[in-house]
Design a protein around this motif. Structure first.
Motif, PDB file in Angstrom:
ATOM      1  N   VAL A  22      51.177  35.240   1.620  1.00 14.09           N
ATOM      2  CA  VAL A  22      51.066  33.790   1.767  1.00 14.09           C
ATOM      3  C   VAL A  22      50.464  33.159   0.511  1.00 14.09           C
ATOM      4  O   VAL A  22      50.916  32.127   0.034  1.00 14.09           O
ATOM      5  CB  VAL A  22      50.220  33.437   3.012  1.00 14.09           C
ATOM      6  N   ASP A  26      50.222  27.296   0.941  1.00 17.28           N
ATOM      7  CA  ASP A  26      49.820  26.108   1.701  1.00 17.28           C
ATOM      8  C   ASP A  26      49.297  25.006   0.769  1.00 17.28           C
ATOM      9  O   ASP A  26      49.017  23.897   1.207  1.00 17.28           O
ATOM     10  CB  ASP A  26      48.762  26.465   2.757  1.00 17.28           C
ATOM     11  N   HIS A 178      53.443  41.565  12.903  1.00 19.95           N
ATOM     12  CA  HIS A 178      52.932  40.566  11.958  1.00 19.95           C
ATOM     13  C   HIS A 178      53.193  41.018  10.520  1.00 19.95           C
ATOM     14  O   HIS A 178      52.876  42.147  10.148  1.00 19.95           O
ATOM     15  CB  HIS A 178      51.430  40.351  12.162  1.00 19.95           C
ATOM     16  N   ARG A 180      52.826  38.453   7.788  1.00 16.91           N
ATOM     17  CA  ARG A 180      52.234  37.476   6.867  1.00 16.91           C
ATOM     18  C   ARG A 180      50.811  37.890   6.475  1.00 16.91           C
ATOM     19  O   ARG A 180      49.919  37.937   7.321  1.00 16.91           O
ATOM     20  CB  ARG A 180      52.213  36.080   7.496  1.00 16.91           C
ATOM     21  N   ASN A 182      47.588  36.848   4.637  1.00 18.89           N
ATOM     22  CA  ASN A 182      46.983  35.599   4.158  1.00 18.89           C
ATOM     23  C   ASN A 182      46.192  35.849   2.871  1.00 18.89           C
ATOM     24  O   ASN A 182      44.979  35.680   2.805  1.00 18.89           O
ATOM     25  CB  ASN A 182      46.070  35.010   5.244  1.00 18.89           C
ATOM     26  N   HIS A 183      46.942  36.282   1.859  1.00 23.62           N
ATOM     27  CA  HIS A 183      46.351  36.597   0.555  1.00 23.62           C
ATOM     28  C   HIS A 183      47.475  36.641  -0.465  1.00 23.62           C
ATOM     29  O   HIS A 183      48.651  36.513  -0.107  1.00 23.62           O
ATOM     30  CB  HIS A 183      45.626  37.948   0.611  1.00 23.62           C
ATOM     31  N   ALA A 190      42.149  41.684   4.002  1.00 27.60           N
ATOM     32  CA  ALA A 190      43.237  40.855   4.528  1.00 27.60           C
ATOM     33  C   ALA A 190      44.151  41.667   5.439  1.00 27.60           C
ATOM     34  O   ALA A 190      44.591  41.174   6.484  1.00 27.60           O
ATOM     35  CB  ALA A 190      44.036  40.251   3.381  1.00 27.60           C
ATOM     36  N   MET A 194      44.844  41.515   9.853  1.00 31.11           N
ATOM     37  CA  MET A 194      46.149  41.342  10.517  1.00 31.11           C
ATOM     38  C   MET A 194      46.311  42.238  11.731  1.00 31.11           C
ATOM     39  O   MET A 194      47.249  42.060  12.512  1.00 31.11           O
ATOM     40  CB  MET A 194      47.277  41.670   9.527  1.00 31.11           C
ATOM     41  N   GLN A 275      39.020  33.597   4.328  1.00 33.70           N
ATOM     42  CA  GLN A 275      40.231  33.840   3.555  1.00 33.70           C
ATOM     43  C   GLN A 275      40.254  33.050   2.252  1.00 33.70           C
ATOM     44  O   GLN A 275      40.603  33.577   1.196  1.00 33.70           O
ATOM     45  CB  GLN A 275      41.463  33.483   4.402  1.00 33.70           C
ATOM     46  N   HIS A 276      39.854  31.763   2.315  1.00 33.72           N
ATOM     47  CA  HIS A 276      39.903  30.952   1.103  1.00 33.72           C
ATOM     48  C   HIS A 276      38.890  31.423   0.073  1.00 33.72           C
ATOM     49  O   HIS A 276      39.203  31.545  -1.119  1.00 33.72           O
ATOM     50  CB  HIS A 276      39.683  29.462   1.439  1.00 33.72           C
ATOM     51  N   LYS A 279      40.153  34.667  -1.411  1.00 31.46           N
ATOM     52  CA  LYS A 279      41.225  34.497  -2.400  1.00 31.46           C
ATOM     53  C   LYS A 279      40.670  34.135  -3.772  1.00 31.46           C
ATOM     54  O   LYS A 279      41.072  34.715  -4.790  1.00 31.46           O
ATOM     55  CB  LYS A 279      42.197  33.397  -1.945  1.00 31.46           C
TER      56      LYS A 279
END
Length: 319
Positions: A22, A26, A178, A180, A182-183, A190, A194, A275-276, A279
Protein backbone atom coordinates in the motif's frame (compact mmCIF):
# COMPACT_ATOMS: atom_id res chain seq x y z
CA UNK A 1 -12.53 -22.80 14.44
CA UNK A 2 -13.94 -24.50 11.31
CA UNK A 3 -14.80 -21.11 9.81
CA UNK A 4 -11.32 -19.79 10.53
CA UNK A 5 -9.69 -22.87 9.02
CA UNK A 6 -11.89 -22.64 5.92
CA UNK A 7 -10.95 -19.00 5.43
CA UNK A 8 -7.30 -19.73 6.02
CA UNK A 9 -7.29 -22.32 3.23
CA UNK A 10 -7.13 -19.26 0.97
CA UNK A 11 -3.91 -18.17 2.66
CA UNK A 12 -1.55 -20.13 0.46
CA UNK A 13 -3.21 -19.32 -2.86
CA UNK A 14 -3.63 -15.61 -2.20
CA UNK A 15 -0.20 -15.17 -0.65
CA UNK A 16 1.62 -16.99 -3.40
CA UNK A 17 0.00 -14.70 -5.95
CA UNK A 18 1.91 -11.91 -4.24
CA UNK A 19 1.24 -8.91 -2.05
CA UNK A 20 0.09 -5.34 -2.56
CA UNK A 21 2.39 -2.80 -0.93
CA UNK A 22 0.00 0.00 0.00
CA UNK A 23 2.85 2.38 0.87
CA UNK A 24 1.74 5.99 0.51
CA UNK A 25 -0.99 5.32 -2.08
CA UNK A 26 -3.52 6.93 0.28
CA UNK A 27 -1.51 10.16 -0.19
CA UNK A 28 -0.91 10.21 -3.98
CA UNK A 29 0.35 13.81 -3.91
CA UNK A 30 3.25 12.61 -1.75
CA UNK A 31 4.36 9.83 -4.08
CA UNK A 32 6.09 11.98 -6.73
CA UNK A 33 7.86 14.02 -4.04
CA UNK A 34 8.97 10.85 -2.28
CA UNK A 35 10.13 9.34 -5.57
CA UNK A 36 12.46 12.28 -6.23
CA UNK A 37 13.71 12.40 -2.62
CA UNK A 38 14.33 8.64 -2.42
CA UNK A 39 16.03 8.54 -5.84
CA UNK A 40 18.35 11.37 -4.73
CA UNK A 41 19.25 9.63 -1.48
CA UNK A 42 19.73 6.36 -3.35
CA UNK A 43 22.28 7.99 -5.64
CA UNK A 44 24.09 9.50 -2.63
CA UNK A 45 24.10 6.14 -0.85
CA UNK A 46 25.62 4.32 -3.83
CA UNK A 47 28.23 7.03 -4.41
CA UNK A 48 29.19 7.51 -0.75
CA UNK A 49 29.44 3.87 0.26
CA UNK A 50 31.23 2.76 -2.91
CA UNK A 51 33.74 5.58 -2.31
CA UNK A 52 34.42 4.34 1.25
CA UNK A 53 34.93 0.75 0.04
CA UNK A 54 37.25 1.82 -2.82
CA UNK A 55 39.30 4.14 -0.62
CA UNK A 56 39.69 1.42 2.03
CA UNK A 57 40.99 -0.93 -0.65
CA UNK A 58 43.19 1.55 -2.57
CA UNK A 59 44.95 3.49 0.18
CA UNK A 60 47.38 1.50 2.32
CA UNK A 61 46.97 3.96 5.21
CA UNK A 62 43.38 2.77 5.54
CA UNK A 63 44.36 -0.90 5.89
CA UNK A 64 43.54 -0.81 9.60
CA UNK A 65 40.83 -2.50 11.72
CA UNK A 66 38.76 0.70 11.91
CA UNK A 67 38.50 1.04 8.13
CA UNK A 68 38.05 -2.70 7.66
CA UNK A 69 34.89 -2.50 9.77
CA UNK A 70 33.86 0.78 8.11
CA UNK A 71 34.14 -0.91 4.69
CA UNK A 72 31.96 -3.74 6.05
CA UNK A 73 29.38 -1.15 7.17
CA UNK A 74 29.44 0.52 3.75
CA UNK A 75 29.02 -2.82 1.97
CA UNK A 76 26.14 -3.61 4.34
CA UNK A 77 24.44 -0.28 3.55
CA UNK A 78 24.87 -0.91 -0.18
CA UNK A 79 23.25 -4.35 0.10
CA UNK A 80 20.42 -2.99 2.23
CA UNK A 81 19.49 -0.14 -0.10
CA UNK A 82 19.90 -2.19 -3.30
CA UNK A 83 17.54 -4.78 -1.84
CA UNK A 84 14.80 -2.33 -0.86
CA UNK A 85 14.90 0.96 -2.75
CA UNK A 86 14.47 -0.23 -6.40
CA UNK A 87 11.17 -1.94 -5.49
CA UNK A 88 10.12 1.15 -3.53
CA UNK A 89 10.86 3.43 -6.50
CA UNK A 90 8.93 1.11 -8.83
CA UNK A 91 5.85 1.19 -6.60
CA UNK A 92 6.03 4.97 -6.13
CA UNK A 93 6.38 5.69 -9.86
CA UNK A 94 3.22 4.04 -11.16
CA UNK A 95 -0.10 2.51 -10.22
CA UNK A 96 1.30 -1.01 -9.84
CA UNK A 97 1.91 -1.61 -6.12
CA UNK A 98 2.37 -5.37 -6.28
CA UNK A 99 5.33 -7.50 -5.24
CA UNK A 100 5.61 -11.23 -5.86
CA UNK A 101 5.50 -13.64 -2.95
CA UNK A 102 9.12 -14.65 -3.66
CA UNK A 103 10.17 -11.00 -3.94
CA UNK A 104 8.48 -10.24 -0.61
CA UNK A 105 10.12 -13.26 1.06
CA UNK A 106 13.58 -12.27 -0.20
CA UNK A 107 13.07 -8.66 0.85
CA UNK A 108 11.89 -9.62 4.34
CA UNK A 109 14.81 -12.01 4.79
CA UNK A 110 17.45 -9.46 3.79
CA UNK A 111 15.88 -6.54 5.68
CA UNK A 112 15.89 -8.61 8.89
CA UNK A 113 19.33 -10.09 8.22
CA UNK A 114 21.14 -6.88 7.31
CA UNK A 115 19.49 -4.95 10.15
CA UNK A 116 20.77 -7.60 12.56
CA UNK A 117 24.25 -7.50 11.03
CA UNK A 118 24.40 -3.74 11.55
CA UNK A 119 23.44 -4.04 15.23
CA UNK A 120 26.29 -6.45 15.94
CA UNK A 121 28.76 -4.68 13.61
CA UNK A 122 28.24 -1.37 15.44
CA UNK A 123 29.08 -3.16 18.72
CA UNK A 124 32.23 -4.59 17.12
CA UNK A 125 33.22 -1.10 15.95
CA UNK A 126 32.68 0.20 19.51
CA UNK A 127 35.03 -2.51 20.81
CA UNK A 128 37.60 -1.43 18.21
CA UNK A 129 37.36 2.16 19.46
CA UNK A 130 37.67 0.93 23.06
CA UNK A 131 40.88 -0.95 22.19
CA UNK A 132 42.30 2.07 20.32
CA UNK A 133 41.68 4.56 23.15
CA UNK A 134 41.88 2.47 26.32
CA UNK A 135 44.64 0.07 25.22
CA UNK A 136 46.63 2.11 22.66
CA UNK A 137 49.99 0.38 23.30
CA UNK A 138 48.46 -3.06 22.75
CA UNK A 139 46.00 -2.05 19.99
CA UNK A 140 47.76 -3.79 17.10
CA UNK A 141 48.18 -6.95 19.17
CA UNK A 142 44.53 -6.99 20.29
CA UNK A 143 42.96 -6.09 16.94
CA UNK A 144 45.01 -8.42 14.77
CA UNK A 145 43.65 -9.29 11.29
CA UNK A 146 42.43 -12.74 12.32
CA UNK A 147 40.34 -11.34 15.19
CA UNK A 148 38.93 -8.62 12.91
CA UNK A 149 37.85 -11.27 10.42
CA UNK A 150 36.29 -13.37 13.17
CA UNK A 151 34.38 -10.40 14.65
CA UNK A 152 33.08 -9.40 11.23
CA UNK A 153 32.01 -13.03 10.61
CA UNK A 154 30.14 -13.11 13.94
CA UNK A 155 28.24 -9.95 12.92
CA UNK A 156 27.21 -11.33 9.52
CA UNK A 157 26.35 -14.81 10.82
CA UNK A 158 24.30 -13.41 13.74
CA UNK A 159 22.17 -11.22 11.46
CA UNK A 160 21.52 -13.92 8.86
CA UNK A 161 20.94 -16.55 11.54
CA UNK A 162 18.31 -14.36 13.23
CA UNK A 163 16.58 -13.80 9.90
CA UNK A 164 16.67 -17.52 9.11
CA UNK A 165 14.51 -18.05 12.21
CA UNK A 166 12.14 -15.07 11.98
CA UNK A 167 11.51 -14.66 8.23
CA UNK A 168 9.97 -18.12 7.62
CA UNK A 169 7.93 -17.89 10.84
CA UNK A 170 6.53 -14.52 9.71
CA UNK A 171 5.79 -15.66 6.16
CA UNK A 172 4.00 -18.84 7.33
CA UNK A 173 1.42 -16.91 9.38
CA UNK A 174 -2.14 -17.49 8.10
CA UNK A 175 -3.53 -14.30 6.54
CA UNK A 176 -6.93 -15.62 5.39
CA UNK A 177 -6.56 -14.21 1.89
CA UNK A 178 -5.34 -10.77 2.95
CA UNK A 179 -2.77 -9.42 0.48
CA UNK A 180 -2.59 -5.71 1.29
CA UNK A 181 0.57 -4.83 3.24
CA UNK A 182 0.12 -1.43 4.86
CA UNK A 183 3.74 -0.52 4.16
CA UNK A 184 6.12 0.08 1.26
CA UNK A 185 8.38 -2.81 2.30
CA UNK A 186 7.78 -6.40 3.31
CA UNK A 187 8.75 -5.67 6.89
CA UNK A 188 8.12 -7.99 9.83
CA UNK A 189 5.81 -5.78 12.00
CA UNK A 190 3.56 -5.00 9.01
CA UNK A 191 3.33 -8.66 7.95
CA UNK A 192 2.62 -9.83 11.51
CA UNK A 193 -0.13 -7.21 11.70
CA UNK A 194 -1.88 -8.87 8.69
CA UNK A 195 -2.22 -12.24 10.41
CA UNK A 196 -5.69 -13.57 11.21
CA UNK A 197 -4.50 -15.68 14.17
CA UNK A 198 -3.07 -14.91 17.58
CA UNK A 199 0.58 -13.90 17.07
CA UNK A 200 1.55 -13.64 20.74
CA UNK A 201 3.98 -16.58 20.63
CA UNK A 202 5.72 -15.25 17.50
CA UNK A 203 5.97 -11.78 19.01
CA UNK A 204 7.48 -13.30 22.17
CA UNK A 205 10.07 -15.13 20.03
CA UNK A 206 10.79 -11.92 18.09
CA UNK A 207 11.25 -10.01 21.35
CA UNK A 208 13.59 -12.67 22.75
CA UNK A 209 15.72 -12.61 19.60
CA UNK A 210 15.62 -8.79 19.59
CA UNK A 211 17.15 -8.79 23.08
CA UNK A 212 20.00 -10.88 21.70
CA UNK A 213 20.46 -9.08 18.37
CA UNK A 214 19.51 -5.48 19.30
CA UNK A 215 19.73 -4.86 23.06
CA UNK A 216 22.83 -6.95 23.82
CA UNK A 217 24.98 -5.14 21.21
CA UNK A 218 23.61 -1.80 22.46
CA UNK A 219 24.56 -2.65 26.05
CA UNK A 220 28.06 -3.64 24.88
CA UNK A 221 28.33 -0.33 23.00
CA UNK A 222 27.34 1.61 26.13
CA UNK A 223 29.83 -0.34 28.27
CA UNK A 224 32.60 0.33 25.72
CA UNK A 225 31.84 4.03 25.70
CA UNK A 226 31.73 4.09 29.48
CA UNK A 227 35.35 2.88 29.53
CA UNK A 228 36.23 5.24 26.67
CA UNK A 229 34.74 8.25 28.50
CA UNK A 230 36.71 7.38 31.63
CA UNK A 231 39.93 7.09 29.59
CA UNK A 232 39.28 10.38 27.75
CA UNK A 233 38.71 12.30 30.99
CA UNK A 234 42.06 11.04 32.25
CA UNK A 235 43.87 12.58 29.27
CA UNK A 236 45.50 15.75 30.53
CA UNK A 237 45.97 17.67 27.29
CA UNK A 238 42.98 19.32 25.61
CA UNK A 239 44.40 18.33 22.20
CA UNK A 240 44.56 14.68 23.24
CA UNK A 241 40.98 14.73 24.52
CA UNK A 242 39.78 16.38 21.31
CA UNK A 243 41.56 13.82 19.16
CA UNK A 244 40.07 10.94 21.18
CA UNK A 245 36.60 12.49 20.98
CA UNK A 246 36.86 12.95 17.20
CA UNK A 247 37.87 9.30 16.87
CA UNK A 248 34.60 8.19 18.47
CA UNK A 249 32.11 10.92 17.58
CA UNK A 250 31.33 9.63 14.06
CA UNK A 251 30.55 6.16 15.37
CA UNK A 252 28.40 7.57 18.17
CA UNK A 253 26.33 9.61 15.69
CA UNK A 254 25.77 6.55 13.49
CA UNK A 255 24.79 4.44 16.53
CA UNK A 256 22.30 7.10 17.67
CA UNK A 257 20.68 7.38 14.23
CA UNK A 258 20.39 3.63 13.74
CA UNK A 259 19.30 2.53 17.20
CA UNK A 260 16.89 5.43 17.63
CA UNK A 261 14.69 4.00 14.88
CA UNK A 262 15.33 0.26 15.13
CA UNK A 263 14.35 0.01 18.81
CA UNK A 264 11.00 1.68 18.12
CA UNK A 265 10.34 -0.63 15.17
CA UNK A 266 11.19 -4.01 16.69
CA UNK A 267 10.83 -3.73 20.47
CA UNK A 268 7.13 -3.04 20.79
CA UNK A 269 4.02 -5.25 20.44
CA UNK A 270 2.49 -5.36 16.95
CA UNK A 271 -0.88 -4.14 18.26
CA UNK A 272 0.70 -0.85 19.42
CA UNK A 273 2.59 -0.39 16.15
CA UNK A 274 1.61 2.85 14.38
CA UNK A 275 1.61 2.26 10.62
CA UNK A 276 2.22 5.89 9.67
CA UNK A 277 5.00 6.38 12.20
CA UNK A 278 6.45 3.03 11.15
CA UNK A 279 6.50 4.03 7.50
CA UNK A 280 8.36 7.27 8.10
CA UNK A 281 10.81 5.65 10.53
CA UNK A 282 11.47 2.91 7.98
CA UNK A 283 12.05 5.60 5.37
CA UNK A 284 14.58 7.16 7.72
CA UNK A 285 16.72 4.08 8.36
CA UNK A 286 16.23 2.76 4.81
CA UNK A 287 17.27 5.84 2.84
CA UNK A 288 18.63 8.52 5.20
CA UNK A 289 20.95 6.56 7.49
CA UNK A 290 22.80 4.61 4.73
CA UNK A 291 23.36 7.82 2.76
CA UNK A 292 24.64 9.92 5.67
CA UNK A 293 26.92 7.24 7.17
CA UNK A 294 29.72 7.87 4.62
CA UNK A 295 29.21 11.63 4.98
CA UNK A 296 29.53 11.45 8.77
CA UNK A 297 32.76 9.45 8.56
CA UNK A 298 34.38 11.46 5.74
CA UNK A 299 33.55 14.91 7.12
CA UNK A 300 34.96 14.08 10.56
CA UNK A 301 37.90 11.96 9.45
CA UNK A 302 41.17 13.40 8.24
CA UNK A 303 42.54 10.04 7.02
CA UNK A 304 39.58 9.46 4.70
CA UNK A 305 39.75 13.01 3.32
CA UNK A 306 43.49 12.66 2.65
CA UNK A 307 42.97 9.27 1.02
CA UNK A 308 40.32 10.79 -1.23
CA UNK A 309 42.65 13.64 -2.24
CA UNK A 310 45.44 11.15 -2.94
CA UNK A 311 43.29 8.88 -5.11
CA UNK A 312 41.66 11.77 -6.99
CA UNK A 313 44.98 13.55 -7.36
CA UNK A 314 46.73 10.58 -8.92
CA UNK A 315 43.69 9.55 -10.89
CA UNK A 316 44.08 6.18 -12.54
CA UNK A 317 47.66 5.68 -11.36
CA UNK A 318 46.58 4.74 -7.83
CA UNK A 319 46.16 0.98 -7.77
Amino acid sequence: PHFLNKNCLNHNTSSFEGFILVGFSDHPHLELILFVVILTFYGLTLLGNMTIILLSALDSRLHTPMYFFLANLSFLDLCFTMGTIPQMLYNLWGSDKTISYLGCAIQLYFVLALGGVECVLLAVMAYDRYAAICRPLHYTVIMHPRLCGQLASVAWLSGFGNSLIMAPQTLMLPRCGHRRVNHFLCEMPALIGMACVDTMSLEALAFALAIFIILTPLILILISYGYIARAVFRIKSATGRKKAFNTCSSHLIVVSLFYGTIIYMYLQPANTYSQHQGKFLTLFYTIVTPSVNPLIYTLRNKDVKEAMKKVLGKGGTEV
